[in-house]
Design a protein around this motif. Structure first.
Motif, PDB file in Angstrom:
ATOM      1  N   HIS A 199      58.267  22.141  26.299  1.00  9.25           N
ATOM      2  CA  HIS A 199      58.618  21.313  27.294  1.00  9.25           C
ATOM      3  C   HIS A 199      60.172  21.026  26.960  1.00  9.25           C
ATOM      4  CE1 HIS A 199      57.114  18.375  30.266  1.00  9.25           C
ATOM      5  NE2 HIS A 199      58.424  17.823  30.155  1.00  9.25           N
ATOM      6  N   VAL A 204      60.238  23.911  32.234  1.00 12.73           N
ATOM      7  CA  VAL A 204      59.598  22.834  32.944  1.00 12.73           C
ATOM      8  C   VAL A 204      60.135  22.429  34.082  1.00 12.73           C
ATOM      9  CG1 VAL A 204      57.922  20.927  33.369  1.00 12.73           C
ATOM     10  CG2 VAL A 204      57.816  22.461  31.140  1.00 12.73           C
ATOM     11  N   ASP A 223      50.976  16.115  29.956  1.00 13.46           N
ATOM     12  CA  ASP A 223      52.271  15.972  29.332  1.00 13.46           C
ATOM     13  C   ASP A 223      52.023  14.989  28.528  1.00 13.46           C
ATOM     14  OD1 ASP A 223      53.043  18.342  30.632  1.00 13.46           O
ATOM     15  OD2 ASP A 223      54.581  17.091  32.074  1.00 13.46           O
ATOM     16  N   LYS A 226      50.243  18.222  25.356  1.00  7.72           N
ATOM     17  CA  LYS A 226      51.506  18.311  24.627  1.00  7.72           C
ATOM     18  C   LYS A 226      51.814  16.972  23.630  1.00  7.72           C
ATOM     19  CE  LYS A 226      53.533  21.092  28.250  1.00  7.72           C
ATOM     20  NZ  LYS A 226      54.839  21.369  28.994  1.00  7.72           N
ATOM     21  N   ASP A 271      60.959  17.876  25.341  1.00  4.98           N
ATOM     22  CA  ASP A 271      61.490  16.917  26.430  1.00  4.98           C
ATOM     23  C   ASP A 271      62.829  17.189  26.720  1.00  4.98           C
ATOM     24  OD1 ASP A 271      60.828  15.806  28.828  1.00  4.98           O
ATOM     25  OD2 ASP A 271      61.085  13.748  27.859  1.00  4.98           O
TER      26      ASP A 271
END
Length: 310
Positions: free
Chosen positions: A41, A82, A186, A214, A252
């Motif tokens: 991610h 993403v 997510d 995730k 992220d």
């Protein structure tokens, strides 16, 4: 070769041209990041591609070049790009980022029901392996379009990736359970403790064999502070105990919510975030499963071609 990660006080971090993450002074810790480890991610923001005029998030640009520097810090060698809300259904930046990284990357796009079959095939050939739906940041994919989209992407072997407020995730549980494709949730489903409704929804998806999660976003919804993120740690351990074969990790990066535009949070240290895996999955074989083997199954990476860690 494998790369050993250490987090320690007093370590200098070189800033990248477009993005300057903070460095957290944390106790020294580490584990061996295996070859083929995948950051499942991350987002790319490239100045060559304009943000939507009404985008809620307009973070500083963070390019593939910047991301490669991040990989060298955390030791990962595969990447899942993403599609961020800033670009809506314009997937050009994400496709470009996947192309730049070659076979070491895959992508998750945002498309709505108007997408053509020809476009879906083109996206697949370009490395896309899923469609992201998220609510609260523009909602480019309405709830009523989720099932029609899932039916269309099933033949491609794609999945639906969900990012939404906890109450909506719980409300949509029946729909998510009924989709004909895998469902990837997510950021721990935004759970901050065991037994929360959103935690239980994700756990039921995992138990059914239908869902993936995730174990990411600890700094966003995990409760507490670095380096332990107590709430995220409880949720992550619970999910991993329930279905270790369907848990994946993500950074992220570059942490758009930490740009003080929406739900501002402190900018995390990416080394601290991956170091959490040592406590979440203490066994080396389990970490290998989460970081390497699970992403290979979900995104279609070749197990015989694992890139060396950075």
């Amino acid at each position: 070769m494998n790369r050993r990660i250490f987090v320690g006080a007093g370590v200098a971090l070189a800033a990248t041209p477009a993005f300057t993450p903070a460095w957290a002074a944390d106790p020294r810790t580490g584990f061996t990041v295996p070859d083929g480890a995948c950051d499942c991610h991350n987002h790319i923001y490239d100045p060559r591609f304009a943000y939507l005029p009404d985008a809620v998030l307009k973070p500083p640009y963070a390019t593939v070049r910047d991301y490669r520097a991040l990989q060298k810090r955390i030791g990962t060698s595969r990447s899942i790009v993403v599609q961020p809300s800033s670009y809506g259904t314009d997937n050009r930046c994400t496709l470009d980022a996947v192309a730049q990284q070659g076979d070491a990357a895959r992508g998750v796009c945002v498309v709505n029901a108007s997408v053509s079959d020809a476009e879906l095939k083109r996206l697949h050939a370009a490395g896309i392996r899923g469609v992201r739906i998220q609510f609260g940041l523009g909602n480019p994919v309405p709830a009523e379009e989720v099932m029609p989209l899932a039916k269309r992407i099933a033949a491609l072997g794609w999945h639906i990736q969900c990012n939404m407020p906890p109450d909506l995730l719980v409300k949509m549980e029946s729909l998510l359970m009924s989709l004909p494709v895998p469902v990837v949730v997510d950021h721990l489903g935004r759970a901050t403790a065991l037994g929360q409704p959103q935690y239980d929804t994700v756990r039921r998806l995992l138990e059914k064999g239908h869902g993936w999660v995730k174990v990411s976003g600890a700094y966003l919804y995990g409760g507490g502070t670095a380096p332990d993120y107590a709430g995220a740690t409880a949720a992550a351990r619970g999910y991993i105990a329930t279905a270790p074969e369907r848990c994946i990790w993500g950074s992220d990066w570059p942490h758009p919510d930490a740009t003080k535009t929406v739900s501002p949070v402190a900018m995390p240290d990416d080394v601290v975030l991956i170091a959490l895996m040592k406590s979440w999955a203490p066994d080396e074989k389990l970490r290998h499963r989460i970081l390497v083997e699970n992403p290979e199954r979900l995104y279609g990476f070749d197990p015989k071609k694992r890139p060396k860690s950075s």
